[in-house]
Design a protein around this motif. Structure first.
Motif, short mmCIF file in Angstrom:
data_model
loop_
_atom_site.label_atom_id
_atom_site.label_comp_id
_atom_site.label_asym_id
_atom_site.label_seq_id
_atom_site.Cartn_x
_atom_site.Cartn_y
_atom_site.Cartn_z
N GLU A 189 0.81 -1.21 0.00
CA GLU A 189 0.00 0.00 0.00
C GLU A 189 0.85 1.27 0.00
OE1 GLU A 189 -3.23 0.18 2.78
OE2 GLU A 189 -3.72 2.23 2.21
N ALA A 190 1.93 1.27 0.76
CA ALA A 190 2.77 2.48 0.83
C ALA A 190 3.31 2.83 -0.55
CB ALA A 190 3.92 2.26 1.81
N ARG A 191 3.68 1.80 -1.31
CA ARG A 191 4.22 2.03 -2.63
C ARG A 191 3.17 2.65 -3.55
NH1 ARG A 191 7.46 4.20 -5.42
NH2 ARG A 191 9.30 3.11 -6.16
N ALA A 192 1.95 2.09 -3.45
CA ALA A 192 0.86 2.59 -4.29
C ALA A 192 0.57 4.06 -3.96
CB ALA A 192 -0.39 1.74 -4.11
N LEU A 195 3.13 6.34 -5.45
CA LEU A 195 2.96 6.53 -6.89
C LEU A 195 1.87 7.55 -7.18
CD1 LEU A 195 3.16 2.89 -8.31
CD2 LEU A 195 4.89 4.67 -8.41
N GLY A 196 1.04 7.85 -6.19
CA GLY A 196 0.00 8.85 -6.39
C GLY A 196 -1.41 8.30 -6.33
N LEU B 30 8.71 12.92 5.83
CA LEU B 30 8.03 14.19 6.08
C LEU B 30 7.75 14.93 4.77
CD1 LEU B 30 10.05 15.36 9.21
CD2 LEU B 30 7.58 14.98 9.16
N LEU B 31 8.75 14.87 3.88
CA LEU B 31 8.61 15.59 2.61
C LEU B 31 7.52 14.97 1.73
CD1 LEU B 31 12.33 16.20 1.52
CD2 LEU B 31 10.68 17.88 2.34
N THR B 32 7.25 13.66 1.91
CA THR B 32 6.31 13.00 1.01
C THR B 32 4.98 12.69 1.71
OG1 THR B 32 7.41 10.92 1.57
CG2 THR B 32 8.01 11.94 -0.51
N GLY B 33 4.79 13.21 2.91
CA GLY B 33 3.48 13.09 3.53
C GLY B 33 3.24 11.79 4.26
N PHE B 34 4.25 10.91 4.31
CA PHE B 34 4.04 9.66 5.05
C PHE B 34 4.03 9.93 6.56
CE2 PHE B 34 4.88 7.74 1.01
CZ PHE B 34 4.18 6.54 1.07
N PHE B 35 4.81 10.93 6.98
CA PHE B 35 4.71 11.41 8.35
C PHE B 35 4.20 12.84 8.30
CE2 PHE B 35 8.68 8.75 9.71
CZ PHE B 35 7.93 7.59 9.59
N ALA B 36 3.37 13.22 9.27
CA ALA B 36 2.95 14.62 9.36
C ALA B 36 3.84 15.32 10.37
CB ALA B 36 1.49 14.70 9.78
N PRO B 37 4.30 16.53 10.09
CA PRO B 37 5.13 17.23 11.06
C PRO B 37 4.30 17.63 12.27
CG PRO B 37 4.66 18.64 9.17
CD PRO B 37 4.09 17.29 8.86
N LEU B 52 -0.59 17.30 3.69
CA LEU B 52 -1.17 16.59 2.54
C LEU B 52 -0.83 15.11 2.63
CD1 LEU B 52 -0.57 18.83 -0.61
CD2 LEU B 52 -2.59 18.67 0.83
N ARG B 53 -1.69 14.27 2.00
CA ARG B 53 -1.44 12.83 1.98
C ARG B 53 -0.37 12.50 0.94
NH1 ARG B 53 -7.04 12.75 1.10
NH2 ARG B 53 -6.53 12.07 -0.99
N PRO B 54 0.27 11.33 1.07
CA PRO B 54 1.32 10.95 0.12
C PRO B 54 0.88 11.01 -1.34
CG PRO B 54 1.29 9.42 1.96
CD PRO B 54 0.12 10.34 2.16
N ASP B 55 -0.37 10.55 -1.60
CA ASP B 55 -0.80 10.54 -3.00
C ASP B 55 -1.00 11.96 -3.52
OD1 ASP B 55 -3.16 9.80 -1.05
OD2 ASP B 55 -4.09 10.88 -2.71
N GLN B 56 -1.42 12.88 -2.64
CA GLN B 56 -1.59 14.26 -3.08
C GLN B 56 -0.25 14.91 -3.38
OE1 GLN B 56 -3.78 15.39 0.45
NE2 GLN B 56 -5.68 15.59 -0.71
N ILE B 57 0.74 14.57 -2.54
CA ILE B 57 2.08 15.13 -2.77
C ILE B 57 2.68 14.56 -4.05
CG2 ILE B 57 4.44 15.10 -1.85
CD1 ILE B 57 3.26 15.69 0.87
N ALA B 58 2.44 13.26 -4.29
CA ALA B 58 2.92 12.66 -5.53
C ALA B 58 2.30 13.35 -6.74
CB ALA B 58 2.59 11.16 -5.55
N LYS B 59 1.01 13.66 -6.63
CA LYS B 59 0.32 14.32 -7.75
C LYS B 59 0.86 15.73 -7.99
CE LYS B 59 -3.39 11.71 -9.16
NZ LYS B 59 -4.13 10.96 -8.14
#
Lengths: 329, 230
Positions: A189-192, A195-196, B30-37, B52-59
Motif C-alpha cells: 500500500e505504501a508504494r501505491a 505513486l500517487g 516528512l517531505l512525502t506526507g508519510f509522516f505529518a510534522p 497533505l497525503r502521500p498521494d496528493q504530494i505525488a500528484k
C-alpha cells in the motif's frame, strides 16, 4: 490459442452445469449454491484481491434482502427490479459504513464491520412494521411481466441470468485497471500511495462494489426463499460466507461457487442423514479442518492443478492464475 | 527531527548525508506526507503542502524511491511502470473496463525501461530480479510520474561498481529540469552528482554547502568518526 480454447471449454462446461444443476439437485438448493457462490465472490473481491477481511457482509446481504422483498411485495414490482432495489440499497449503505470501517485496518477493520452488521441486526429486529421482526418478511411474490414464477424450477431459470450478470461483473472488476490497482494496494500500500494512488478511495470503491454484489446475491436469495428472516443479518451469515470463500480459494473468484457448493451440499446431506443428523457442527467442522489443512490454497487451485495434469505440458501455462493468490497477514 | 530549516534550490542535485539514525529517511517521509510534522510547515514549489497525503504530494510532482526496495513482488517489470504511469490519471478507477485498456501505457513504459536499461527484462516478474535491477526499476517508477522533485533514498546501496556508475550517469541525465535529492552513503556518488550537500545528525542539520567544503567541516568529521562523549 490454447488460452482461448481453454476459456471456451470452461464457459461451455459452466453453462452445461448451470442448466443441468436443478435437474440433479432440487432447484432451491441449486439456486442457493449459485447465489451463495456470488456472495462468496463478493468476499473474495474484498479479501482475496483487496486484502480486506469484512466480517459484516451479512449487513449487505440482509439489507438487500429486505429491500428486494419490500419492493416486490408492497410495490408489486417484477423481480429484476426488486433485485436492483436490493443492490442500490446495499451499495448506498456501504458508502458510509465502508468509509467509517476503512479508517481501521486488519483485525480492527473486521471488528468494525462486524459491529455495524450487529447494529443493523438489532435495528431490523426492532423495526417490526417494516421487517416483521422475528417473524420475518413473509409472502414475497416473484413476478415478471404478469408471469407468476411460482415453481422453484421456473424461478431458477428466471434468476440464472441475474446471477450470471453478477459473476461477470465480479470478473470484470477483478480484471480491470481498477482490479490491478486493488491488487497492488493489497501487496504494497505504501508504494501505491507514493505513486500517487489515493488508496483510501480505491478501497472504498472496492468495498461498495463488493457490497453491491453481496446485495445482488441477497436479493435473489430473498426472492428464492420468498421470505426474509433475521438470519439474513445474523453474524453467523457473515462467518459462513467468509468460510465459503476461503474453502474455495482466495484470489480465485470462481472458487467461491465451489466453496458454497461444498458447504451447502454437506449441510443438506447432514440434515437428511439418520446417523449424523444430530451432530452437524462436529462433522462440518471436521471436514473444513481437513480441507483447509490438506488443500491450503483452497479447492479451486487444487482442482485447477489437477485438471492441468491431464493437459499436455505445453498448454498448462493457460491455467496459471492471472492474479496471484494473496497472503493473509 | 528538530528545527530543520531546509531550502532546496530548484534544478539542483542535493545530497543528504549523515550517520545512521540521523533522520534522513524520516526527512523523506516528512517531505512525502508519510509522516505529518508535529510543528512547522512544508512548502512545495512555493505552495503550502503541510499535512497533505502521500498521494496528493505525488500528484504535485514529487516522486520518491524507497531505501528498502519496495515493489509489487508478483507483478511483471512492465506492469510496475504501467501502474506508475496510470497513477497520474483517473484511469485506475475504471472497474468496468477490460484490463487490456492498460496497453495504452505500454509504449511509454518501455521507453522508461529502456532509459534505465531494463527494457529486455520487461516481461519478467520482479521476484527473481537481481538487487541492482530492482533499484533501477525503483528509479523508473519514480521517473514515470514525471516529477519536478525527485527523492532517491540510497539509490546505489548494494549495487555493483558497474551498476553504481550506470546509476550516476542516469541521475545525471534525468536531473535536467528537475530538483533531485539523494540520500547516499557512497561519497564518490555524492561528490560526482551533488552540487549541494546537507549533513544531518540526530535530526538536525549540522552543515550545508559544496561537497569539497563540507567534507572538511569539523562538525561533519566528528559526526562521522564519533565523539568520546557522544
Amino acid at each position: 490459442m490454447s488460452l482461448r480454447r481453454g476459456q471456451v471449454a470452461f464457459a461451455a462446461a459452466a453453462i452445461a452445469v448451470a442448466l443441468g444443476l436443478p435437474r440433479v439437485l432440487y432447484p432451491v438448493l441449486a439456486l442457493d449454491i449459485l447465489v451463495w457462490g456470488l456472495f462468496a465472490m463478493s468476499i473474495d473481491l474484498l479479501l482475496g484481491f483487496g486484502g480486506l477481511l469484512s466480517f459484516g457482509h451479512a449487513a449487505y446481504w440482509g439489507v438487500a434482502g429486505y429491500a428486494a422483498g419490500l419492493v416486490a411485495r408492497d410495490a408489486g414490482m417484477p423481480f429484476p427490479f426488486a433485485a436492483l432495489a436490493g443492490v442500490v440499497a446495499s451499495a448506498a449503505l456501504a458508502f458510509p459504513l465502508g468509509y467509517l470501517s476503512l479508517r481501521r485496518t486488519g483485525i480492527y477493520f473486521a471488528m468494525v464491520t462486524l459491529a455495524f452488521a450487529q447494529m443493523l441486526f438489532y435495528v431490523a429486529n426492532e423495526a417490526r412494521p417494516l421487517t416483521g421482526g422475528e417473524n420475518g418478511l413473509q409472502g414475497i411474490p416473484r413476478t415478471l411481466g404478469g408471469l407468476a414464477l411460482g415453481p422453484s424450477l421456473s424461478f431458477y431459470y428466471a434468476a440464472l441470468p441475474l446471477v450470471v450478470v453478477g459473476y461477470l461483473a465480479a470478473y470484470r472488476i477483478v480484471h480491470s485497471p481498477f482490479g490491478h490497482v486493488l491488487v497492488s494496494i493489497r501487496d504494497n500500500e505504501a508504494r501505491a500511495r507514493a505513486l500517487g494512488y489515493d488508496t483510501a478511495r480505491y478501497k472504498l470503491v472496492a468495498f461498495v462494489l463488493s457490497a453491491a454484489l453481496a446485495g445482488l446475491a441477497g436479493s435473489i436469495e430473498a426472492l428464492s426463499q420468498r421470505f426474509v428472516s433475521l438470519d439474513f443479518l445474523h453474524w453467523s451469515t457473515s462467518g459462513q460466507v467468509v468460510l465459503m470463500a476461503v474453502l474455495g480459494g482466495l484470489g480465485t473468484l470462481w472458487g467461491g461457487i465451489l466453496g458454497a457448493a461444498v458447504f451447502l451440499l454437506l449441510r443438506d446431506f447432514l440434515s437428511t442423514s439418520d446417523v449424523l443428523r444430530d451432530a452437524p457442527g462436529v462433522v462440518t467442522g471436521l471436514v473444513f479442518i481437513v480441507i483447509v489443512l490438506g488443500l491450503r490454497r483452497g479447492l479451486w487451485p487444487t482442482l485447477r492443478n489437477g485438471a492441468g495434469r491431464l493437459l499436455p505440458r505445453s498448454r498448462r501455462a493457460a491455467l496459471e492464475p492471472q492474479v496471484p493468490e494473496p497472503e493473509i497477514r | 527531527m528538530n528545527n530543520v530549516d531546509l531550502r532546496l534550490e530548484e534544478g539542483v542535485v542535493h545530497a543528504l548525508v549523515g550517520p545512521n539514525g540521523a533522520g534522513k529517511t524520516t526527512l523523506f517521509n516528512l517531505l512525502t506526507g508519510f509522516f505529518a510534522p508535529s510543528s512547522g510547515r512544508l512548502l512545495l514549489f512555493g505552495e503550502d503542502a503541510t499535512g497533505l497525503r502521500p498521494d496528493q504530494i505525488a500528484k504535485r510532482g514529487v516522486a520518491r524511491s524507497f531505501q528498502i526496495t519496495s515493489l509489487f513482488e508478483h507483478l511483471r517489470v512492465i506492469e510496475h511502470v504501467v501502474l506508475a504511469l496510470q497513477a497520474r490519471t483517473d484511469h485506475g478507477y475504471r472497474f468496468w473496463q477490460a484490463d487490456a485498456s492498460l496497453r495504452r501505457f505500454d509504449a511509454r513504459a518501455r521507453e522508461l525501461l529502456a532509459e534505465v536499461g531494463l527494457e529486455p527484462l520487461a516481461d519478467r516478474t520482479v521476484q527473481h530480479l537481481p538487487y541492482g535491477q530492482k533499484r533501477a526499476l525503483e528509479l523508473a517508477l519514480a521517473l514515470a510520474i514525471e516529477p519536478r522533485l525527485l527523492l532517491l533514498d540510497e539509490p546505489t546501496a548494494g549495487m555493483s561498481a558497474a551498476d553504481v556508475q550506470r546509476t550516476i550517469e542516469l541521475v545525471a541525465r534525468v536531473r535536467a529540469g528537475r530538483t533531485v535529492v539523494l540520500v547516499e552513503h557512497n561519497m564518490g556518488v555524492v561528490g560526482e552528482l551533488a552540487a549541494n550537500v546537507v549533513v544531518l545528525q540526530q535530526g538536525a542539520i549540522i552543515a550545508e554547502g559544496r561537497y569539497a567544503d563540507v567534507r572538511h567541516d569539523p562538525a561533519v568529521v566528528a559526526a562521522y568518526l564519533g565523539q568520546v562523549d557522544a
